[in-house]
Design an enzyme around this catalytic site. Structure first.
Site, PDB file in Angstrom:
ATOM      1  N   SER A   1      10.404   2.471  -5.885  1.00 19.37           N
ATOM      2  CA  SER A   1       9.522   3.524  -6.428  1.00 19.37           C
ATOM      3  C   SER A   1       8.672   4.171  -5.334  1.00 19.37           C
ATOM      4  O   SER A   1       8.081   5.232  -5.545  1.00 19.37           O
ATOM      5  CB  SER A   1       8.620   2.959  -7.536  1.00 19.37           C
ATOM      6  OG  SER A   1       7.846   1.884  -7.046  1.00 19.37           O
TER       7      SER A   1
ATOM      8  N   ASN B   1       3.588 -15.617  -7.405  1.00 20.27           N
ATOM      9  CA  ASN B   1       3.540 -14.642  -6.315  1.00 20.27           C
ATOM     10  C   ASN B   1       2.381 -13.667  -6.524  1.00 20.27           C
ATOM     11  O   ASN B   1       1.583 -13.418  -5.619  1.00 20.27           O
ATOM     12  CB  ASN B   1       4.883 -13.889  -6.286  1.00 20.27           C
ATOM     13  CG  ASN B   1       5.017 -12.978  -5.083  1.00 20.27           C
ATOM     14  OD1 ASN B   1       4.694 -13.370  -3.971  1.00 20.27           O
ATOM     15  ND2 ASN B   1       5.468 -11.766  -5.301  1.00 20.27           N
TER      16      ASN B   1
ATOM     17  N   LEU C   1       8.405  -0.203  -9.764  1.00 19.44           N
ATOM     18  CA  LEU C   1       9.756  -0.766  -9.568  1.00 19.44           C
ATOM     19  C   LEU C   1      10.159  -0.802  -8.096  1.00 19.44           C
ATOM     20  O   LEU C   1       9.578  -0.072  -7.279  1.00 19.44           O
ATOM     21  CB  LEU C   1      10.778   0.102 -10.321  1.00 19.44           C
ATOM     22  CG  LEU C   1      10.771   0.044 -11.848  1.00 19.44           C
ATOM     23  CD1 LEU C   1      11.693   1.134 -12.405  1.00 19.44           C
ATOM     24  CD2 LEU C   1      11.213  -1.333 -12.339  1.00 19.44           C
TER      25      LEU C   1
ATOM     26  N   GLY D   1      18.832 -11.135 -12.548  1.00 15.27           N
ATOM     27  CA  GLY D   1      17.379 -11.140 -12.753  1.00 15.27           C
ATOM     28  C   GLY D   1      16.683 -10.150 -11.836  1.00 15.27           C
ATOM     29  O   GLY D   1      15.690 -10.486 -11.191  1.00 15.27           O
TER      30      GLY D   1
ATOM     31  N   ILE E   1       5.791  -5.280  -6.629  1.00 14.08           N
ATOM     32  CA  ILE E   1       6.321  -4.848  -7.927  1.00 14.08           C
ATOM     33  C   ILE E   1       5.358  -5.252  -9.038  1.00 14.08           C
ATOM     34  O   ILE E   1       5.045  -4.490  -9.915  1.00 14.08           O
ATOM     35  CB  ILE E   1       7.722  -5.456  -8.187  1.00 14.08           C
ATOM     36  CG1 ILE E   1       8.717  -4.982  -7.115  1.00 14.08           C
ATOM     37  CG2 ILE E   1       8.235  -5.040  -9.576  1.00 14.08           C
ATOM     38  CD1 ILE E   1      10.130  -5.534  -7.282  1.00 14.08           C
ATOM     39  N   SER E   2       4.879  -6.473  -8.984  1.00 14.82           N
ATOM     40  CA  SER E   2       3.960  -7.042  -9.987  1.00 14.82           C
ATOM     41  C   SER E   2       4.337  -6.598 -11.407  1.00 14.82           C
ATOM     42  O   SER E   2       3.623  -5.814 -12.018  1.00 14.82           O
ATOM     43  CB  SER E   2       2.503  -6.719  -9.652  1.00 14.82           C
ATOM     44  OG  SER E   2       2.305  -5.425  -9.169  1.00 14.82           O
TER      45      SER E   2
ATOM     46  N   ARG F   1       6.680 -12.171   1.411  1.00 14.77           N
ATOM     47  CA  ARG F   1       7.787 -13.086   1.081  1.00 14.77           C
ATOM     48  C   ARG F   1       8.491 -13.596   2.354  1.00 14.77           C
ATOM     49  O   ARG F   1       9.330 -14.470   2.288  1.00 14.77           O
ATOM     50  CB  ARG F   1       8.767 -12.413   0.122  1.00 14.77           C
ATOM     51  CG  ARG F   1       8.268 -12.413  -1.316  1.00 14.77           C
ATOM     52  CD  ARG F   1       9.201 -11.683  -2.245  1.00 14.77           C
ATOM     53  NE  ARG F   1       8.736 -11.707  -3.623  1.00 14.77           N
ATOM     54  CZ  ARG F   1       8.922 -12.706  -4.467  1.00 14.77           C
ATOM     55  NH1 ARG F   1       9.555 -13.786  -4.067  1.00 14.77           N
ATOM     56  NH2 ARG F   1       8.467 -12.639  -5.702  1.00 14.77           N
TER      57      ARG F   1
HETATM   58  N1  LIG Z   1      15.586 -10.139  -8.309  1.00 18.47           N
HETATM   59  C1  LIG Z   1      14.744  -9.313  -7.675  1.00 18.47           C
HETATM   60  N2  LIG Z   1      13.873  -8.558  -8.399  1.00 18.47           N
HETATM   61  C2  LIG Z   1      13.030  -7.737  -7.744  1.00 18.47           C
HETATM   62  N3  LIG Z   1      12.966  -7.584  -6.392  1.00 18.47           N
HETATM   63  C3  LIG Z   1      13.825  -8.311  -5.642  1.00 18.47           C
HETATM   64  C4  LIG Z   1      14.741  -9.208  -6.246  1.00 18.47           C
HETATM   65  N4  LIG Z   1      15.451  -9.798  -5.260  1.00 18.47           N
HETATM   66  C5  LIG Z   1      14.998  -9.319  -4.095  1.00 18.47           C
HETATM   67  N5  LIG Z   1      14.013  -8.414  -4.321  1.00 18.47           N
HETATM   68  C6  LIG Z   1      13.268  -7.750  -3.227  1.00 18.47           C
HETATM   69  O1  LIG Z   1      11.972  -8.332  -3.229  1.00 18.47           O
HETATM   70  C7  LIG Z   1      10.977  -7.333  -3.214  1.00 18.47           C
HETATM   71  C8  LIG Z   1       9.929  -7.588  -4.316  1.00 18.47           C
HETATM   72  O2  LIG Z   1       8.967  -8.443  -3.865  1.00 18.47           O
HETATM   73  P1  LIG Z   1       7.557  -8.421  -4.608  1.00 18.47           P
HETATM   74  O3  LIG Z   1       6.829  -9.587  -4.077  1.00 18.47           O
HETATM   75  O4  LIG Z   1       6.957  -7.093  -4.455  1.00 18.47           O
HETATM   76  O5  LIG Z   1       7.949  -8.629  -6.143  1.00 18.47           O
HETATM   77  S1  LIG Z   1       7.105  -9.230  -7.324  1.00 18.47           S
HETATM   78  O6  LIG Z   1       5.815  -8.559  -7.398  1.00 18.47           O
HETATM   79  O7  LIG Z   1       6.940 -10.662  -7.121  1.00 18.47           O
HETATM   80  O8  LIG Z   1       7.917  -8.943  -8.532  1.00 18.47           O
HETATM   81  C9  LIG Z   1      11.628  -6.025  -3.553  1.00 18.47           C
HETATM   82  O9  LIG Z   1      11.070  -5.133  -2.626  1.00 18.47           O
HETATM   83  P2  LIG Z   1      10.755  -3.596  -2.990  1.00 18.47           P
HETATM   84  O10 LIG Z   1      12.101  -2.955  -3.109  1.00 18.47           O
HETATM   85  O11 LIG Z   1       9.992  -3.121  -1.785  1.00 18.47           O
HETATM   86  O12 LIG Z   1       9.954  -3.532  -4.250  1.00 18.47           O
HETATM   87  C10 LIG Z   1      13.119  -6.264  -3.391  1.00 18.47           C
HETATM   88  O13 LIG Z   1      13.547  -5.687  -2.202  1.00 18.47           O
HETATM   89  N1  LIG Z   2       7.368  10.315  -2.563  1.00 19.28           N
HETATM   90  C1  LIG Z   2       8.624  10.096  -2.209  1.00 19.28           C
HETATM   91  N2  LIG Z   2       9.545  11.063  -2.322  1.00 19.28           N
HETATM   92  C2  LIG Z   2      10.820  10.845  -1.953  1.00 19.28           C
HETATM   93  N3  LIG Z   2      11.289   9.679  -1.449  1.00 19.28           N
HETATM   94  C3  LIG Z   2      10.416   8.673  -1.328  1.00 19.28           C
HETATM   95  C4  LIG Z   2       9.045   8.822  -1.695  1.00 19.28           C
HETATM   96  N4  LIG Z   2       8.419   7.653  -1.457  1.00 19.28           N
HETATM   97  C5  LIG Z   2       9.357   6.814  -0.974  1.00 19.28           C
HETATM   98  N5  LIG Z   2      10.556   7.427  -0.883  1.00 19.28           N
HETATM   99  C6  LIG Z   2      11.810   6.817  -0.431  1.00 19.28           C
HETATM  100  O1  LIG Z   2      12.226   5.910  -1.444  1.00 19.28           O
HETATM  101  C7  LIG Z   2      12.756   4.738  -0.866  1.00 19.28           C
HETATM  102  C8  LIG Z   2      11.989   3.539  -1.377  1.00 19.28           C
HETATM  103  O2  LIG Z   2      10.684   3.574  -0.870  1.00 19.28           O
HETATM  104  P1  LIG Z   2       9.873   2.252  -0.606  1.00 19.28           P
HETATM  105  O3  LIG Z   2       8.529   2.658  -0.134  1.00 19.28           O
HETATM  106  O4  LIG Z   2      10.640   1.315   0.247  1.00 19.28           O
HETATM  107  O5  LIG Z   2       9.785   1.681  -2.105  1.00 19.28           O
HETATM  108  P2  LIG Z   2       9.357   0.260  -2.641  1.00 19.28           P
HETATM  109  O6  LIG Z   2       8.414  -0.344  -1.633  1.00 19.28           O
HETATM  110  O7  LIG Z   2       8.684   0.536  -3.943  1.00 19.28           O
HETATM  111  O8  LIG Z   2      10.605  -0.518  -2.797  1.00 19.28           O
HETATM  112  C9  LIG Z   2      12.667   4.911   0.643  1.00 19.28           C
HETATM  113  O9  LIG Z   2      13.929   5.345   1.108  1.00 19.28           O
HETATM  114  C10 LIG Z   2      11.632   5.993   0.827  1.00 19.28           C
HETATM  115  O10 LIG Z   2      11.839   6.751   1.988  1.00 19.28           O
END
Ligand SMILES: Nc1ncnc2c1ncn2[C@@H]1O[C@H](COP(=O)(O)OS(=O)(=O)O)[C@@H](OP(=O)(O)O)[C@H]1O
Ligand SMILES: Nc1ncnc2c1ncn2[C@@H]1O[C@H](COP(=O)(O)OP(=O)(O)O)[C@@H](O)[C@H]1O
Length: 239
Positions: A74, A119, A71, A192, A142-143, A102
């Protein structure tokens, strides 16, 4: 070196054969020599004498993909960077981060189901190219769809695709909310959003599950160590 010579000879032979067959101008011969790929017809694969084997030999490493899924929030990017850091002294790595891609390659895609699938497929194809180049490719996105992740696995012939699932409860991700996106989703300013009003399909058969509970989450370093241990135990890294 002998492999390069053998491969070069096979390639020459294929080129001669192709030239002979096309010179015959038999009806339908073009269809036999080319393939239909997706919506495309008349596509011919072009081989080169230097291939993955030679590149891996030069780099003294095996090319493969570590696919980190989970997620938003995560910890995918954090784990990808920490793992990249851990592996840097042992081999050549490259990170494909969903968010970063992106900004360029996938800037034309939104978060609707069809684009999400595109994607994931694109990143899978790029990851395959990096592995083919002989690199350790760390893909973090996220996939959310099982079928698309499994299609990427098939692209890599299964054996060079290591799926890592960051199993972090939605409540933990939402409490972290580093970009404020969960807050915006709850306020109905984003629609979404994966995990809230869009599905996330957890894997049933991935290589590594990193479990995180509300009060018990391993540090990024120990998460990366868990992946490194797997890579060592399964012949992807030397001690
Ligand atoms: N609607 C919606 N749903 C999910 N995520 C969203 C959305 N809008 C923007 N974002 C931001 O886009 C990042 C996800 O990009 P990804 O390419 O990893 O997603 S995916 O695999 O295509 O689902 C994701 O980054 P991460 O938080 O690092 O996972 C979000 O910050
Ligand atoms: N193992 C962990 N324990 C505690 N906090 C974490 C851990 N891994 C990541 N974080 C924190 O969680 C938040 C989201 O991490 P991030 O790597 O950006 O997640 P994602 O790429 O899945 O969106 C950031 O603020 C990061 O510092």
């Amino acid at each position: 070196m002998p492999n390069v010579i053998i491969f070069g000879s096979i390639l020459q032979y294929k080129i001669y054969l192709f030239k002979i067959l096309t010179s015959l101008k038999l009806p339908g011969i073009d269809k036999l020599l080319t393939s239909t790929i997706g919506k495309l017809t008349n596509i011919l694969w072009h081989d080169c004498p230097i291939g993955q084997f030679e590149r891996q030999k030069l780099l003294n490493q095996k090319g493969y993909v570590v696919w980190i899924a989970g997620l938003s929030g995560s910890g995918k990017s954090t784990l990808a960077c920490t793992l990249g850091h851990e592996l840097h002294s042992r081999g050549h790595t490259y990170i494909l981060d969903g968010d970063n891609l992106r900004h360029g390659l996938n800037r034309d895609l939104c978060f609707k189901a069809k684009d999400l699938a595109k994607n994931i497929r694109r990143v899978g194809e790029v990851a395959k190219l990096f592995a083919d180049a002989g690199l350790i490719c760390i893909a973090s996105l996220i996939s959310p769809y099982r079928s698309e992740r499994s299609a990427c696995r098939k692209l890599l012939n299964n054996s060079t695709f290591i799926e890592v699932f960051l199993n972090v409860p939605l409540e933990v991700c939402e409490a972290r909310d580093p970009k404020g996106l969960y807050k915006l989703t709850r306020a109905r300013k984003i629609k979404g959003f994966t995990g809230i009003d869009d599905p996330y399909e957890p894997p049933s058969d991935c290589e590594i599950v990193i479990q995180c509970k509300a009060s018990d989450c391993a540090t990024p370093k120990s998460m990366a160590d868990q992946v490194v241990s797997y890579l060592k135990a399964n012949g992807f890294l030397q001690d």
